[in-house]
Design a protein around this motif. Sequence first.
Motif, PDB file in Angstrom:
ATOM      1  N   GLY A  64       0.807  -1.219   0.000  1.00 55.48           N
ATOM      2  CA  GLY A  64       0.000   0.000   0.000  1.00 55.48           C
ATOM      3  C   GLY A  64       0.838   1.266   0.000  1.00 55.48           C
ATOM      4  O   GLY A  64       0.482   2.248  -0.647  1.00 55.48           O
ATOM      5  N   LEU A  65       1.957   1.243   0.722  1.00 56.48           N
ATOM      6  CA  LEU A  65       2.827   2.421   0.728  1.00 56.48           C
ATOM      7  C   LEU A  65       3.491   2.604  -0.633  1.00 56.48           C
ATOM      8  O   LEU A  65       3.649   3.735  -1.098  1.00 56.48           O
ATOM      9  N   LEU A  66       3.878   1.506  -1.260  1.00 60.66           N
ATOM     10  CA  LEU A  66       4.492   1.614  -2.584  1.00 60.66           C
ATOM     11  C   LEU A  66       3.496   2.102  -3.628  1.00 60.66           C
ATOM     12  O   LEU A  66       3.867   2.793  -4.575  1.00 60.66           O
ATOM     13  N   LYS A  67       2.218   1.767  -3.446  1.00 60.40           N
ATOM     14  CA  LYS A  67       1.173   2.240  -4.362  1.00 60.40           C
ATOM     15  C   LYS A  67       0.617   3.596  -3.941  1.00 60.40           C
ATOM     16  O   LYS A  67      -0.292   4.112  -4.574  1.00 60.40           O
ATOM     17  N   ASN A  68       1.149   4.148  -2.850  1.00 63.15           N
ATOM     18  CA  ASN A  68       0.793   5.481  -2.356  1.00 63.15           C
ATOM     19  C   ASN A  68      -0.685   5.584  -1.969  1.00 63.15           C
ATOM     20  O   ASN A  68      -1.351   6.579  -2.253  1.00 63.15           O
ATOM     21  N   ARG A  69      -1.193   4.588  -1.286  1.00 58.40           N
ATOM     22  CA  ARG A  69      -2.592   4.579  -0.855  1.00 58.40           C
ATOM     23  C   ARG A  69      -2.721   5.265   0.498  1.00 58.40           C
ATOM     24  O   ARG A  69      -2.074   4.891   1.469  1.00 58.40           O
ATOM     25  N   MET A  70      -3.577   6.257   0.535  1.00 62.04           N
ATOM     26  CA  MET A  70      -3.747   7.060   1.755  1.00 62.04           C
ATOM     27  C   MET A  70      -4.230   6.210   2.926  1.00 62.04           C
ATOM     28  O   MET A  70      -3.785   6.398   4.063  1.00 62.04           O
ATOM     29  N   TYR A  71      -5.131   5.271   2.671  1.00 63.01           N
ATOM     30  CA  TYR A  71      -5.666   4.426   3.741  1.00 63.01           C
ATOM     31  C   TYR A  71      -4.542   3.645   4.427  1.00 63.01           C
ATOM     32  O   TYR A  71      -4.553   3.473   5.645  1.00 63.01           O
ATOM     33  N   THR A  72      -3.577   3.192   3.662  1.00 61.98           N
ATOM     34  CA  THR A  72      -2.469   2.429   4.238  1.00 61.98           C
ATOM     35  C   THR A  72      -1.640   3.308   5.161  1.00 61.98           C
ATOM     36  O   THR A  72      -1.224   2.870   6.240  1.00 61.98           O
ATOM     37  N   TYR A  73      -1.395   4.549   4.757  1.00 64.81           N
ATOM     38  CA  TYR A  73      -0.648   5.457   5.626  1.00 64.81           C
ATOM     39  C   TYR A  73      -1.386   5.662   6.942  1.00 64.81           C
ATOM     40  O   TYR A  73      -0.767   5.806   7.991  1.00 64.81           O
ATOM     41  N   ARG A  74      -2.706   5.682   6.877  1.00 69.50           N
ATOM     42  CA  ARG A  74      -3.482   5.895   8.105  1.00 69.50           C
ATOM     43  C   ARG A  74      -3.353   4.728   9.064  1.00 69.50           C
ATOM     44  O   ARG A  74      -3.129   4.914  10.257  1.00 69.50           O
ATOM     45  N   TRP A  75      -3.530   3.501   8.563  1.00 68.19           N
ATOM     46  CA  TRP A  75      -3.517   2.389   9.514  1.00 68.19           C
ATOM     47  C   TRP A  75      -2.129   1.925   9.886  1.00 68.19           C
ATOM     48  O   TRP A  75      -1.942   1.279  10.913  1.00 68.19           O
ATOM     49  N   VAL A  76      -1.106   2.272   9.088  1.00 66.37           N
ATOM     50  CA  VAL A  76       0.248   1.905   9.487  1.00 66.37           C
ATOM     51  C   VAL A  76       0.696   2.737  10.699  1.00 66.37           C
ATOM     52  O   VAL A  76       1.536   2.287  11.478  1.00 66.37           O
ATOM     53  N   THR A  77       0.102   3.919  10.873  1.00 69.39           N
ATOM     54  CA  THR A  77       0.430   4.713  12.055  1.00 69.39           C
ATOM     55  C   THR A  77      -0.079   4.040  13.333  1.00 69.39           C
ATOM     56  O   THR A  77       0.432   4.325  14.417  1.00 69.39           O
ATOM     57  N   LEU A  78      -1.049   3.162  13.209  1.00 71.05           N
ATOM     58  CA  LEU A  78      -1.518   2.398  14.369  1.00 71.05           C
ATOM     59  C   LEU A  78      -0.717   1.114  14.551  1.00 71.05           C
ATOM     60  O   LEU A  78      -0.386   0.731  15.673  1.00 71.05           O
ATOM     61  N   LEU A  79      -0.411   0.441  13.451  1.00 71.77           N
ATOM     62  CA  LEU A  79       0.327  -0.821  13.508  1.00 71.77           C
ATOM     63  C   LEU A  79       1.724  -0.643  14.080  1.00 71.77           C
ATOM     64  O   LEU A  79       2.219  -1.498  14.819  1.00 71.77           O
ATOM     65  N   VAL A  80       2.355   0.450  13.766  1.00 74.44           N
ATOM     66  CA  VAL A  80       3.747   0.656  14.151  1.00 74.44           C
ATOM     67  C   VAL A  80       3.923   0.697  15.672  1.00 74.44           C
ATOM     68  O   VAL A  80       4.992   0.361  16.184  1.00 74.44           O
ATOM     69  N   TRP A  81       2.885   1.041  16.406  1.00 73.20           N
ATOM     70  CA  TRP A  81       3.013   1.130  17.864  1.00 73.20           C
ATOM     71  C   TRP A  81       3.204  -0.234  18.514  1.00 73.20           C
ATOM     72  O   TRP A  81       3.773  -0.332  19.606  1.00 73.20           O
ATOM     73  N   LEU A  82       2.759  -1.312  17.860  1.00 74.13           N
ATOM     74  CA  LEU A  82       3.022  -2.652  18.396  1.00 74.13           C
ATOM     75  C   LEU A  82       4.523  -2.951  18.381  1.00 74.13           C
ATOM     76  O   LEU A  82       5.081  -3.492  19.342  1.00 74.13           O
ATOM     77  N   TYR A  83       5.172  -2.573  17.297  1.00 72.98           N
ATOM     78  CA  TYR A  83       6.606  -2.806  17.173  1.00 72.98           C
ATOM     79  C   TYR A  83       7.395  -1.839  18.056  1.00 72.98           C
ATOM     80  O   TYR A  83       8.446  -2.195  18.585  1.00 72.98           O
ATOM     81  N   PHE A  84       6.892  -0.635  18.232  1.00 73.73           N
ATOM     82  CA  PHE A  84       7.515   0.319  19.140  1.00 73.73           C
ATOM     83  C   PHE A  84       7.491  -0.236  20.564  1.00 73.73           C
ATOM     84  O   PHE A  84       8.497  -0.187  21.280  1.00 73.73           O
ATOM     85  N   THR A  85       6.342  -0.787  20.962  1.00 75.66           N
ATOM     86  CA  THR A  85       6.204  -1.361  22.306  1.00 75.66           C
ATOM     87  C   THR A  85       7.165  -2.526  22.501  1.00 75.66           C
ATOM     88  O   THR A  85       7.815  -2.641  23.548  1.00 75.66           O
ATOM     89  N   GLU A  86       7.259  -3.383  21.494  1.00 77.36           N
ATOM     90  CA  GLU A  86       8.203  -4.497  21.586  1.00 77.36           C
ATOM     91  C   GLU A  86       9.630  -3.967  21.735  1.00 77.36           C
ATOM     92  O   GLU A  86      10.421  -4.482  22.538  1.00 77.36           O
ATOM     93  N   GLY A  87       9.970  -2.936  20.982  1.00 77.24           N
ATOM     94  CA  GLY A  87      11.306  -2.362  21.065  1.00 77.24           C
ATOM     95  C   GLY A  87      11.609  -1.791  22.435  1.00 77.24           C
ATOM     96  O   GLY A  87      12.707  -1.988  22.977  1.00 77.24           O
ATOM     97  N   VAL A  88      10.644  -1.101  23.023  1.00 78.08           N
ATOM     98  CA  VAL A  88      10.861  -0.511  24.351  1.00 78.08           C
ATOM     99  C   VAL A  88      11.041  -1.611  25.393  1.00 78.08           C
ATOM    100  O   VAL A  88      11.951  -1.547  26.231  1.00 78.08           O
ATOM    101  N   VAL A  89      10.192  -2.637  25.348  1.00 80.17           N
ATOM    102  CA  VAL A  89      10.293  -3.725  26.327  1.00 80.17           C
ATOM    103  C   VAL A  89      11.633  -4.443  26.193  1.00 80.17           C
ATOM    104  O   VAL A  89      12.318  -4.695  27.183  1.00 80.17           O
TER     105      VAL A  89
END
Length: 147
Positions: A64-89
């Motif tokens: 979705g990011l490679l196809k420049n889809r706005m919806y993907t940019y929106r939900w990836v901002t939510l998904l990334v917090w799971l990986y951020f949390t894993e990184g902090v822990v």
Amino acid sequence: MNAPNPPLQNQPSTSVALTRYVAVGSLLGLIALGLAWELVLAPIRPGGSLLALKVLPLCLPLIGLLKNRMYTYRWVTLLVWLYFTEGVVRAYSDRPPSNYLAMIEIVLCLLLFAASAMHIRWRFRDSRAAAAAAAVVTPVSEHANPS
């Protein structure tokens, strides 16, 4: 007298294009880091572990990011917090070199979030400006014959 032409939808502004490159780059970085971390650099078990499968959800927004889809940019901002949390822990609980890799994961997550959020904001700004420029009606000459 003549206003400059607004950017076309096919030609994003420089700031929008830059945020797209940063978002895609940081997402690719997270995928590469996750695989290298769990398979080669600091696996939980010698020889790698199934924890490397954690990168599979990151492969979904890549298209979705490679196809420049706005919806993907929106939900990836939510998904990334799971990986951020894993990184902090893992930055606070793991031993070197795993905690250093977790710090890199945190930086990549923050880059992905910031780039995606700015991309959304600046893309909406550009589309509003283009719509406003298209709505401007040039005055009709008094000498024109309407018939």
